[in-house]
Design an enzyme around this catalytic site. Structure first.
Site, PDB file in Angstrom:
ATOM      1  N   GLY A 108       0.801  -1.213   0.000  1.00  0.00           N
ATOM      2  CA  GLY A 108       0.000   0.000   0.000  1.00  0.00           C
ATOM      3  C   GLY A 108       0.841   1.274   0.000  1.00  0.00           C
ATOM      4  O   GLY A 108       0.380   2.317  -0.465  1.00  0.00           O
ATOM      5  N   GLU A 111       1.626   1.843  -3.518  1.00  0.00           N
ATOM      6  CA  GLU A 111       0.365   2.248  -4.165  1.00  0.00           C
ATOM      7  C   GLU A 111      -0.003   3.685  -3.821  1.00  0.00           C
ATOM      8  O   GLU A 111      -0.478   4.434  -4.676  1.00  0.00           O
ATOM      9  CB  GLU A 111      -0.753   1.275  -3.769  1.00  0.00           C
TER      10      GLU A 111
END
Ligand code: HXC
Length: 257
Positions: A108, A111
């Site tokens: 994440g 991301e």
């Protein structure tokens, strides 16, 4: 405003968000997601802000979604909560966003960096999508944005093996905008943010919308979108001012409208 997991400050026309869960290497739990999105949307709504920088610590931009928070969840909780879907809102901000990445940008964290418009990374920054090692896959757009950024061959390599990539490889492949010395990450990001924030904010918003359309659509549609966004700049005061300033050999005084 009081936040628990981030620090927020304003430097000139730049809004700075610092992820601040150092003991967990800035793992992205729900509270942090909500705070980052709230802070970014507040900056986006503020005409005094022309760029947003998101950064972490020297050791970690973010080491991924919070595995401890996720570990106890099942399918129906994840899907009914639409877990992490709020992160998508960062992609629709009008204000340009810059990820200033030192240390780990994993899962994440990678991301989140890719949700930003530019990534400025230190030489020892590390990018990866190691979700496969946990028996899951990327869930905040990593399989899509990484593939569009560096191509199928490299994205498959990263996502199927879970291997990390250092900043120089990320720079070579075009995942990041600029690689700088480790000590220069935040100063460089703030300098780029200052440059961007000095332009016409309305033109910046249209410019990033145009580039993002290239990411999301085919060439014909993208060029058509660009053309109509370009025409719409001629409805702005900043177009009149910017072109008048050039003709009159002076600096433009943009009003961001
Ligand atoms: C929760 C985390 C964490 C994470 C680190 N920590 N990453 N906690 N979620 N993603 C915590 C550790 O548990 C530890 O807490 C503390 O941070 C320091 O980490 P260490 O592992 O002790 O540090 P180090 O040995 O230096 O290793 C650093 C590391 C490693 C290589 C980054 O922490 C690591 O592999 N982290 C997980 C990376 C990862 O798999 N990310 C993807 C997550 S999945 P304690 O309390 O033990 O000291 C994901 C999915 C996205 O992002 C999509 C979701 C829908």
């Amino acid at each position: 405003t009081d936040y628990n997991t981030i620090l927020v400050e304003v430097r000139d026309r730049t809004g700075l968000i610092t992820l601040n869960r150092p003991k967990a290497l800035n793992a992205l739990n729900t509270e942090l997601m909500n705070e980052v999105v709230d802070a970014a949307e507040a900056f986006d709504a503020d005409p005094a802000i022309g760029a947003i920088v998101i950064t972490g610590s020297q050791r970690a931009f973010a080491a991924g979604a919070d595995i401890k928070e996720m570990s106890v969840k099942d399918f129906s909780e994840m899907s009914t909560e639409q877990f992490f879907s709020r992160w998508d809102r960062l992609a629709s901000l009008r204000t340009p966003t810059i990820a200033a990445v030192s240390g780990y940008a994993l899962g994440g964290g990678c991301e989140l960096a890719m949700l930003c418009d530019l990534i400025i990374a230190g030489e020892s920054a590390t990018f990866g999508q190691p979700e496969i090692n946990l028996g899951v896959i990327p869930g905040i757009g990593g399989s899509q944005r990484l593939t569009r950024a560096i191509g199928k061959a490299k994205a498959m390599d990263m996502i199927l093996t879970g291997r990390n990539m250092k900043a120089d490889e990320a720079d070579r492949l075009g995942l990041i905008s600029r690689m700088v010395a480790d000590d220069d990450v935040l100063p460089a990001a703030l300098e780029v943010a200052g440059t961007i924030a000095g332009k016409s904010a309305i033109a910046s918003a249209l410019a990033k919308e145009a580039v993002n359309r290239a990411f999301e659509s085919g060439l014909t549609e993208g060029v058509r979108t660009e053309r109509s966004l370009f025409y719409s700049t001629f409805a702005t005061q900043d177009q009149t001012e910017g072109m008048a300033a050039f003709v009159e050999k002076r600096d433009p005084d943009f009003q961001h409208r």
